[in-house]
Write a protein that holds these residues in place. Sequence first.
Motif, PDB file in Angstrom:
ATOM      1  N   THR A 163      14.493  52.243  14.657  1.00  0.00           N
ATOM      2  CA  THR A 163      14.217  50.826  14.844  1.00  0.00           C
ATOM      3  C   THR A 163      13.697  50.247  13.537  1.00  0.00           C
ATOM      4  O   THR A 163      13.212  50.964  12.663  1.00  0.00           O
ATOM      5  N   LYS A 164      13.791  48.942  13.401  1.00  0.00           N
ATOM      6  CA  LYS A 164      13.324  48.271  12.191  1.00  0.00           C
ATOM      7  C   LYS A 164      12.520  47.026  12.555  1.00  0.00           C
ATOM      8  O   LYS A 164      12.723  46.430  13.602  1.00  0.00           O
ATOM      9  N   GLY A 165      11.622  46.677  11.661  1.00  0.00           N
ATOM     10  CA  GLY A 165      10.861  45.450  11.836  1.00  0.00           C
ATOM     11  C   GLY A 165       9.572  45.585  12.598  1.00  0.00           C
ATOM     12  O   GLY A 165       8.903  44.592  12.876  1.00  0.00           O
ATOM     13  N   GLY A 166       9.173  46.827  12.949  1.00  0.00           N
ATOM     14  CA  GLY A 166       7.909  47.004  13.645  1.00  0.00           C
ATOM     15  C   GLY A 166       6.721  46.658  12.764  1.00  0.00           C
ATOM     16  O   GLY A 166       6.713  46.937  11.568  1.00  0.00           O
ATOM     17  N   THR A 167       5.732  46.022  13.368  1.00  0.00           N
ATOM     18  CA  THR A 167       4.506  45.651  12.649  1.00  0.00           C
ATOM     19  C   THR A 167       3.302  46.014  13.504  1.00  0.00           C
ATOM     20  O   THR A 167       3.445  46.434  14.655  1.00  0.00           O
ATOM     21  N   ALA A 168       2.119  45.815  12.949  1.00  0.00           N
ATOM     22  CA  ALA A 168       0.897  46.110  13.694  1.00  0.00           C
ATOM     23  C   ALA A 168       0.778  45.252  14.947  1.00  0.00           C
ATOM     24  O   ALA A 168       0.176  45.663  15.949  1.00  0.00           O
ATOM     25  N   GLU A 169       1.356  44.038  14.906  1.00  0.00           N
ATOM     26  CA  GLU A 169       1.283  43.139  16.063  1.00  0.00           C
ATOM     27  C   GLU A 169       2.554  43.144  16.901  1.00  0.00           C
ATOM     28  O   GLU A 169       2.587  42.550  17.965  1.00  0.00           O
ATOM     29  N   LYS A 170       3.604  43.800  16.421  1.00  0.00           N
ATOM     30  CA  LYS A 170       4.841  43.903  17.195  1.00  0.00           C
ATOM     31  C   LYS A 170       5.379  45.315  16.993  1.00  0.00           C
ATOM     32  O   LYS A 170       6.272  45.569  16.198  1.00  0.00           O
ATOM     33  N   THR A 171       4.800  46.244  17.759  1.00  0.00           N
ATOM     34  CA  THR A 171       5.119  47.661  17.581  1.00  0.00           C
ATOM     35  C   THR A 171       6.383  48.043  18.338  1.00  0.00           C
ATOM     36  O   THR A 171       6.713  47.451  19.370  1.00  0.00           O
ATOM     37  N   HIS A 172       7.069  49.043  17.820  1.00  0.00           N
ATOM     38  CA  HIS A 172       8.244  49.614  18.466  1.00  0.00           C
ATOM     39  C   HIS A 172       7.938  51.052  18.875  1.00  0.00           C
ATOM     40  O   HIS A 172       7.542  51.865  18.037  1.00  0.00           O
ATOM     41  N   GLY A 173       8.111  51.347  20.170  1.00  0.00           N
ATOM     42  CA  GLY A 173       7.977  52.716  20.640  1.00  0.00           C
ATOM     43  C   GLY A 173       6.577  53.162  20.998  1.00  0.00           C
ATOM     44  O   GLY A 173       6.378  54.333  21.321  1.00  0.00           O
ATOM     45  N   LEU A 174       5.604  52.263  20.962  1.00  0.00           N
ATOM     46  CA  LEU A 174       4.238  52.610  21.326  1.00  0.00           C
ATOM     47  C   LEU A 174       3.823  51.873  22.597  1.00  0.00           C
ATOM     48  O   LEU A 174       4.134  50.685  22.765  1.00  0.00           O
ATOM     49  N   ALA A 175       3.125  52.582  23.488  1.00  0.00           N
ATOM     50  CA  ALA A 175       2.587  51.941  24.680  1.00  0.00           C
ATOM     51  C   ALA A 175       1.423  51.044  24.279  1.00  0.00           C
ATOM     52  O   ALA A 175       0.565  51.441  23.487  1.00  0.00           O
ATOM     53  N   GLU A 176       1.392  49.848  24.835  1.00  0.00           N
ATOM     54  CA  GLU A 176       0.299  48.924  24.535  1.00  0.00           C
ATOM     55  C   GLU A 176      -0.982  49.373  25.219  1.00  0.00           C
ATOM     56  O   GLU A 176      -0.979  50.264  26.074  1.00  0.00           O
ATOM     57  N   PHE A 177      -2.101  48.754  24.864  1.00  0.00           N
ATOM     58  CA  PHE A 177      -3.425  49.143  25.364  1.00  0.00           C
ATOM     59  C   PHE A 177      -3.451  49.221  26.884  1.00  0.00           C
ATOM     60  O   PHE A 177      -3.925  50.210  27.461  1.00  0.00           O
ATOM     61  N   ILE A 178      -2.981  48.186  27.560  1.00  0.00           N
ATOM     62  CA  ILE A 178      -3.042  48.132  29.018  1.00  0.00           C
ATOM     63  C   ILE A 178      -2.234  49.273  29.632  1.00  0.00           C
ATOM     64  O   ILE A 178      -2.654  49.894  30.608  1.00  0.00           O
ATOM     65  N   ALA A 179      -1.058  49.555  29.074  1.00  0.00           N
ATOM     66  CA  ALA A 179      -0.233  50.637  29.608  1.00  0.00           C
ATOM     67  C   ALA A 179      -0.971  51.967  29.520  1.00  0.00           C
ATOM     68  O   ALA A 179      -0.956  52.769  30.464  1.00  0.00           O
ATOM     69  N   GLN A 180      -1.636  52.212  28.398  1.00  0.00           N
ATOM     70  CA  GLN A 180      -2.337  53.479  28.214  1.00  0.00           C
ATOM     71  C   GLN A 180      -3.606  53.549  29.039  1.00  0.00           C
ATOM     72  O   GLN A 180      -3.875  54.555  29.709  1.00  0.00           O
ATOM     73  N   GLU A 181      -4.414  52.494  29.003  1.00  0.00           N
ATOM     74  CA  GLU A 181      -5.736  52.528  29.625  1.00  0.00           C
ATOM     75  C   GLU A 181      -5.679  52.437  31.137  1.00  0.00           C
ATOM     76  O   GLU A 181      -6.450  53.102  31.833  1.00  0.00           O
ATOM     77  N   GLU A 182      -4.761  51.627  31.677  1.00  0.00           N
ATOM     78  CA  GLU A 182      -4.777  51.360  33.116  1.00  0.00           C
ATOM     79  C   GLU A 182      -3.540  51.843  33.863  1.00  0.00           C
ATOM     80  O   GLU A 182      -3.619  52.149  35.046  1.00  0.00           O
TER      81      GLU A 182
END
Length: 734
Positions: free
Chosen positions: A193-212
């Motif tokens: 993938t291309k264009g991933g940034t700290a505020e628009k990540t590719h392939g990482l679960a967001e905080f809510i997905a991980q925590e809850e």
Amino acid sequence: MRILLTALVLLSAPVLAQPPSPPKPESVPKPTSFFRQLQETRSFNSGRPVGATVTPDEQTLFFLRNSATSNALSLHAFDVATGQSRELLTPESLLQGAEETLTPEEKARRERMRMNSRGFSNYTLSDDGKKLLMGLSGKLFVVERASGKVTELKTGPGVIDPRLSSDGTQVAYVREHDVYRLDLATNTERRVTKGGTAEKTHGLAEFIAQEEMYRFSGYWWSPDAKALAYTESDTSGVEKLSIADTGNPAQGAQQLSYPRAGKANARVRLGVIPVTGGKTTWVNWDAEKYPYLATVRWPAKGPLTLLVQNRHQTEEVLLAVDVKTGRTTPLLVEKDDAWLELDQTFPHWLEDGSGFLWGTERNGAPELELRDATGKLVRSLVPPDAGFGGLVGYVEKEETVYFVGGTNSAERYVWRARKGDKPTRVTTGGPALESARLSPRGGLLVVTSEGPKSMRSTVVLKADGTRVGELPSIAKEPPFQPRLEVRQVGKERFPTSLVRPRDAKPGVKLPVIVEIYAGPGTAMVRQSMASHLTAQWMADQGFLVVRLDGRGASPTADAKLRKPKYDFPKVLMDEQVAALRALAAEVPELDLNRVGITGGSHGGYMSALAVLTRPDVFKAAVAVSAVTDWRDYDTHLTERFLGLPDEHPDAYAQSSLLTHVKAGQPMGKLLVIHGTADDNVFFFHALKLSDALFRAGQSHEFLPLSGMTHMVYSDPQVTERLWEHTMRYFKQHL
């Protein structure tokens, strides 16, 4: 984990209505090595096998194990034919003496997973059983089983969440906010993938997905290893909160995207991309109606499948994806007036793709269903009255399901149900808490068990229950055995546990400490030696230590008891008080005029709530890492219980601790403890509560833990001092 070993600072609120007298020297517990032992041995679990995986031919079982006083896991193998084990690979052998390091991203991910182990924290066995993928210190290694050859993969730095493709020829992972894949034949990596940034990540679960949601991954291999599905998580619209290390002011603050109740979540979408890179096909569903991407599955046979939820978590849809067009087809819809529980086991697709297993509470309690490939119900496999607690595995050729559960919330066993027949226990004996894994072919069960007089052990059984052997443990045993009593009390049959001092005398009344968590549907009363070691240490200081479960802790309880909505804190507190009084009616040694309460996280919230709203019952509380105002906690958990703030402001007002802080109103004694680096329940929760109490002229104490996260008991010295201080506080006020 971001742990800074700095001194602890004890602050007392300046306003004290009646300053308490200092405790007598003999009333303060003497320093003890017990908690240092507890931490150094990871609660006496270091040296016990974890992470068992059976090879496809069922001849070998891999597992992780550390030494008795280390948290660095190494890889071991158990030979099924001989019952013998041997060490295969150690972190030291791969790092060749170098220090293990973790990136900030990996530390944050482990914090979400409540993981404090080092070394090989996890590993992956290829589907054909020929290769092992090991992650260590930001590096990846592949082990060829036949030859024992170890190859370090030539990845860039900062690898997160590595996984083998189904054919074992490639490895995918996330780094630099994008998904990469590495070809094992050439040991070369390529950015997918291309264009991933700290505020628009590719392939990482967001905080809510991980925590809850307990979804810790953000990408998935296709069964033919030619494509990847991945999430794009856009947090640009999510509120940014800061965490500053107050003991290190020159370091600056860390900015985190944290979605507070009623505010914007990350915008998440799912795409499918060839492993060679190129155009992404975005999956289409009504993301406005169903913004939560809860679960993703891409089975060997069957469609790419995703589960999406509405913001209120009262409705969810299981969707099959056409990966060529991105169009989706509904397979089933679930609804619940209170909220829908998530279980990342489901959907569990059958090997031939003819259908899937599905967990539901549609009929009032947890139930396991078999559905065909279109989502149509075939039959119920485990009925609602069986106490289904989790899927272990399904043997398709025998139409046999293995699961853990039972109707007694204090115990948990492995069960078998053939062709829809009444479930029967696989194991014997008890009381115990069991968990299990089933081998891919269904011939072996790996059962882990603990009980009120035994620590965790793991045995290997044939599917019919015949014993094959035991995975060897080298763990240290605790220095004492808890004097644990588990009983159901009152006409409501509240589950309770009681730990007495080892030198307790019959008929002598003693002050009481209630250990609490009391999240909706959560059981604290367990037939477990390990979970009552600290309780015995507390009891030996001259207390009766109890745990109390409401009626909603039972898996077969009425849905309204399991899922109290909007007024859940009052419902849960009333159940605690009723259970305590019912227990005292049977155990006259409980002095109900001297009751304290303590807990962490939700238990910290309930502890503070207890002395604010029920000082007639609870005279003192130690509240650790407590939520103060639910408007300041995350969306997914909070809105599940209370709805959205704008729609149910009264529910938020009544559940806030600040509402119950009033000048001149009686309240019990309160000690507030919180880590300054907590990125789950932020430190400002404790500051808000202390400030409100101070302004109302209410006596309390405040103990900030410098540099500590939500896992405040992760450091041996801090843990020892915390418990000494907690007992000093209870001795002073009870």
